[in-house]
Design a protein around this motif. Structure first.
Motif: not given
Length: 346
Positions: A100-127
């Motif tokens: 997701p990111a380099m730090t936990v704080e960045e990942a937390e911000q990504m969660v917040k912005v995705a929720n606020d925007a009402g948009k899909i956020l997903t990660y490339g865990f193809h296994y």
């Protein structure tokens, strides 16, 4: 929205070889309308190859200029968070490559912005999309393995240090095999375990091989500027009482050239996932079960297919922002524990 208009951020190998071909294989559901990369010449080469009409030297220009419904983030780890947040705030759904990111704080911000925007956020865990994982998940969901109380995770190469890209640059990647290949097997294990919340993490990293010139099964690497670990070892206890041990290495003196494996132990059964083998006690004997047939699938393609479907249909993707945050916490805690020599308590 009948056609998903996609933009690509980053024109490196993962975009060129995986994301773009997979979108194009989705047929008339998708139109790749733009690509952006700070190396604009590289972006232009990719655009010419795949007939992408708009090319930009920054994702900021792309997002401000052309209408895009969704983006793939295919840049070095250092830029995952800022590019993802910019795309979400511009009204785009986002598929961000792992981690997701380099730090936990960045990942937390990504969660917040995705929720606020009402948009899909997903990660490339193809296994997760591999048939072995889907079948193991079916066994677990049916109660065939009982409570999964322990897991072992291995992502180990004998001499598999990448000789391309920025994989050995800690400033751009955040680390080495743990944050690159280790997260794939860690995510697979956590997914099958139900993504429990971590409690205590203990970690150790080693740099014994990569900083020296040697034999490379992936070509020569820049040993003089090698700033990541060769190997990371971790142990995680979870709040539900489960445990997980992890080993991830670009270079280790082991027999096999490349081992990617998740092993699970439950109170009614266990499993090795790659290849799939189920271990149970039934009818007063010990049973080993292996599939007689597994379909040939492309995890990357299935991942893109699901992302496209979720964007068009408004459904929830298999990999969620909250799960991404958990994996980021564990990865960063292993690195923190390795630096401090102390366990990290959540």
């Amino acid at each position: 929205m009948t056609v998903l208009r996609v933009g690509i951020i980053g024109a490196g190998g993962i975009a060129r070889d995986v994301h773009i071909p997979s979108y194009l294989a989705s047929g008339d559901k998708v139109e790749i309308v733009a690509i952006a990369d700070v190396a604009v010449e590289r972006a232009q080469e990719v655009a010419d190859k795949f007939a992408i009409p708009h090319v930009y030297d920054s994702y900021q220009k792309m997002l401000a200029t052309v209408k895009v419904d969704a983006v793939s983030i295919c840049v070095p780890n250092k830029f995952h968070a800022e590019a993802t947040i910019a795309a979400l705030e511009a009204g785009c759904h986002v598929l961000c490559e792992k981690p997701p990111a380099m730090t936990v704080e960045e990942a937390e911000q990504m969660v917040k912005v995705a929720n606020d925007a009402g948009k899909i956020l997903t990660y490339g865990f193809h296994y997760r999309y591999r048939p072995e994982v889907e079948i193991a998940k079916s066994f677990i969901d049916a109660g065939e393995m009982g409570d999964i109380y322990s897991a072992r995770v291995h992502a180990i190469r004998r001499r598999g240090i990448p000789g391309w890209g920025v994989f050995t640059n800690k400033d751009l990647q955040g680390g080495g095999p743990l944050i690159d290949i280790g997260v794939h097997m860690l995510d697979t294990a956590l997914y099958l375990m139900g993504y429990p919340e971590p409690d205590v993490v203990l970690g150790k990293t080693h740099q014994q091989i990569g900083h020296k010139k040697g034999v490379g099964l992936f070509g020569e690497w820049d040993h003089e500027n090698y700033t990541v670990e060769d190997m990371a070892v971790g142990m995680v206890t979870f709040k539900n009482g489960a445990t997980l041990t992890l080993e991830a290495a670009f270079a280790a003196n082991v027999e096999n050239d490349d081992t990617m494996q998740v092993s699970l132990m439950g109170n009614k059964g266990g499993a090795d996932i790659f290849p799939l083998k189920i271990y149970q006690e039934k009818y007063n004997t010990l049973i080993d079960s292996t599939p007689a047939y597994l379909p040939e699938t492309n995890g990357h393609q299935l991942e893109i297919n699901q992302f496209v479907a979720c964007c068009l249909e408004g459904t929830t993707p298999l990999s969620t922002p909250g799960q991404g945050l958990i994996i980021q916490k564990i990865v960063n805690a292993i690195y923190e524990s390795a630096e401090t020599g102390k366990a990290v308590q959540f």
